[in-house]
Design a protein around this motif. Structure first.
Motif, PDB file in Angstrom:
ATOM      1  N   LYS A 124      25.791   6.389  32.039  1.00  0.00           N
ATOM      2  CA  LYS A 124      25.717   7.679  31.333  1.00  0.00           C
ATOM      3  C   LYS A 124      26.711   7.643  30.182  1.00  0.00           C
ATOM      4  CE  LYS A 124      23.209  10.160  34.317  1.00  0.00           C
ATOM      5  NZ  LYS A 124      21.825  10.350  33.979  1.00  0.00           N
ATOM      6  N   ILE A 125      26.383   8.397  29.139  1.00  0.00           N
ATOM      7  CA  ILE A 125      27.378   8.457  28.058  1.00  0.00           C
ATOM      8  C   ILE A 125      27.868   9.877  27.836  1.00  0.00           C
ATOM      9  CG2 ILE A 125      26.727   6.373  26.789  1.00  0.00           C
ATOM     10  CD1 ILE A 125      25.209   8.204  24.836  1.00  0.00           C
ATOM     11  N   ASP A 126      29.098   9.946  27.376  1.00  0.00           N
ATOM     12  CA  ASP A 126      29.697  11.213  27.021  1.00  0.00           C
ATOM     13  C   ASP A 126      29.208  11.530  25.600  1.00  0.00           C
ATOM     14  OD1 ASP A 126      31.315  13.230  26.145  1.00  0.00           O
ATOM     15  OD2 ASP A 126      33.157  12.390  26.993  1.00  0.00           O
ATOM     16  N   LEU A 131      31.046   7.384  24.346  1.00  0.00           N
ATOM     17  CA  LEU A 131      31.529   6.312  25.221  1.00  0.00           C
ATOM     18  C   LEU A 131      30.794   6.323  26.553  1.00  0.00           C
ATOM     19  CD1 LEU A 131      35.393   6.428  24.669  1.00  0.00           C
ATOM     20  CD2 LEU A 131      33.784   4.703  23.877  1.00  0.00           C
ATOM     21  N   THR A 132      30.663   5.128  27.108  1.00  0.00           N
ATOM     22  CA  THR A 132      29.991   4.992  28.396  1.00  0.00           C
ATOM     23  C   THR A 132      30.917   5.444  29.520  1.00  0.00           C
ATOM     24  OG1 THR A 132      28.818   3.095  27.541  1.00  0.00           O
ATOM     25  CG2 THR A 132      28.864   3.317  29.917  1.00  0.00           C
ATOM     26  N   CYS A 133      30.389   6.245  30.433  1.00  0.00           N
ATOM     27  CA  CYS A 133      31.169   6.605  31.624  1.00  0.00           C
ATOM     28  C   CYS A 133      30.667   5.679  32.721  1.00  0.00           C
ATOM     29  CB  CYS A 133      30.908   8.035  32.019  1.00  0.00           C
ATOM     30  SG  CYS A 133      31.352   9.140  30.707  1.00  0.00           S
ATOM     31  N   LEU A 153      26.635  15.025  30.456  1.00  0.00           N
ATOM     32  CA  LEU A 153      26.464  13.577  30.269  1.00  0.00           C
ATOM     33  C   LEU A 153      25.009  13.245  29.946  1.00  0.00           C
ATOM     34  CD1 LEU A 153      28.616  11.999  33.107  1.00  0.00           C
ATOM     35  CD2 LEU A 153      29.104  12.135  30.682  1.00  0.00           C
ATOM     36  N   GLN A 154      24.844  12.227  29.120  1.00  0.00           N
ATOM     37  CA  GLN A 154      23.488  11.877  28.709  1.00  0.00           C
ATOM     38  C   GLN A 154      23.158  10.422  29.018  1.00  0.00           C
ATOM     39  OE1 GLN A 154      23.518  12.754  24.557  1.00  0.00           O
ATOM     40  NE2 GLN A 154      23.307  14.958  24.873  1.00  0.00           N
ATOM     41  N   THR A 155      21.849  10.169  29.101  1.00  0.00           N
ATOM     42  CA  THR A 155      21.395   8.786  29.239  1.00  0.00           C
ATOM     43  C   THR A 155      21.087   8.297  27.831  1.00  0.00           C
ATOM     44  OG1 THR A 155      20.404   9.313  31.350  1.00  0.00           O
ATOM     45  CG2 THR A 155      19.627   7.322  30.284  1.00  0.00           C
ATOM     46  N   ARG A 156      21.485   7.075  27.515  1.00  0.00           N
ATOM     47  CA  ARG A 156      21.187   6.542  26.188  1.00  0.00           C
ATOM     48  C   ARG A 156      19.677   6.423  26.025  1.00  0.00           C
ATOM     49  NH1 ARG A 156      24.793   1.272  25.081  1.00  0.00           N
ATOM     50  NH2 ARG A 156      22.810   0.501  24.266  1.00  0.00           N
ATOM     51  N   SER A 157      19.175   6.765  24.828  1.00  0.00           N
ATOM     52  CA  SER A 157      17.716   6.757  24.638  1.00  0.00           C
ATOM     53  C   SER A 157      17.136   5.352  24.837  1.00  0.00           C
ATOM     54  CB  SER A 157      17.372   7.277  23.249  1.00  0.00           C
ATOM     55  OG  SER A 157      17.924   6.407  22.290  1.00  0.00           O
ATOM     56  N   ASP A 158      17.961   4.329  24.628  1.00  0.00           N
ATOM     57  CA  ASP A 158      17.434   2.959  24.797  1.00  0.00           C
ATOM     58  C   ASP A 158      17.742   2.397  26.192  1.00  0.00           C
ATOM     59  OD1 ASP A 158      20.154   2.810  24.316  1.00  0.00           O
ATOM     60  OD2 ASP A 158      20.031   1.045  23.029  1.00  0.00           O
TER      61      ASP A 158
END
Ligand code: ADP
Length: 219
Positions: A124-126, A131-133, A153-158
């Motif tokens: 997941k990213i902040d 940055l990656t958590c 927190l978000q998931t990277r689109s790729d």
């Protein structure tokens, strides 16, 4: 000190880059991070890069070289830098050599494909820092267990499964040539090349990297 981190997506380059950066006080130049920032812009370049990244393709050598050139020149790279995500193709590697950057260490991160897929699934990213958590436990600690922060927190689109597969293919296709190029440089004693098995614990890997660097600094 100039360090290059090689390795497929999800092999933990970014995590180690942060440790090395703190330890030796050298900046990280992460091309993925730089490109993700540009991809948020509403410019033509931003839109173009966004499309490429979301499709798991590589940005052209011309674009990335222009970006990296500015970063190396603008960044406070007096003590050196850590390159994370660059070079990714043989053209990029040759460019780096052509501008007279002497690479001291290359660390190649190695991880079995099934573990890579598992790790990326959990990543997941902040959205604020990009940055990656590493995992939610770590993030909860740093955000004082505030569930509102965790929700953001978000998931990277790729990082979707089918795109990850494409990125891995893209990586493997280029890496064969890249590794050949750098092993030759290693044999010519132009740099140190180390393979790092990233199945080990984060802390142990960091210790290993520091030991390697220390060994050469003492010579
Ligand atoms: P990962 O290593 O997990 O694939 P990165 O954050 O390093 O992730 O890169 C994300 C994306 O940015 C890549 O899939 C690619 O589209 C683009 N990218 C990053 N570095 C380069 C590069 N050196 N050359 C071309 N494209 C790049």
């Amino acid at each position: 000190m100039h360090i290059v981190l090689l390795g497929a997506p999800g092999t933990g380059k970014g995590t180690q880059a942060q440790f090395i950066s703190k330890e030796y006080n050298i900046p990280i130049i992460s091309t993925g991070q730089i490109l993700r920032n540009i991809s948020k812009e509403t410019t033509n370049l931003g839109k173009k890069i966004n499309k490429i990244i979301t499709n798991g393709k590589l940005v052209s050598d011309e674009i990335i070289i222009e970006i990296i050139k500015n970063h190396i020149l603008q960044h406070k790279c007096k003590n050196g830098f850590i390159l994370d995500g660059f070079p990714r193709t043989i053209v990029q590697a040759k460019y780096l050599k052509s501008i007279g950057i002497k690479i001291d260490y290359i660390f190649e991160f190695i991880l079995p494909k099934n573990i890579i897929l598992e790790r990326i699934k959990q990543r997941k990213i902040d959205p604020k820092t990009g940055l990656t958590c590493k995992n939610l436990i770590n993030f909860n600690k740093s955000s004082n267990n505030n569930p509102e922060n965790t929700k953001k927190l978000q998931t990277r689109s790729d990082d979707r499964d089918e795109i990850v597969q494409k990125r891995l293919q893209e990586y493997e296709k280029n890496f064969v040539h890249l590794k050949k190029f750098y092993i030759k440089e290693f044999k010519n004693k132009n740099l140190e090349y180390y393979e790092i098995n990233n199945l080990n614990e984060i802390k142990n890997i960091n210790t290993k990297i520091k030991k390697i660097i220390k060994k050469y600094q003492n010579i």
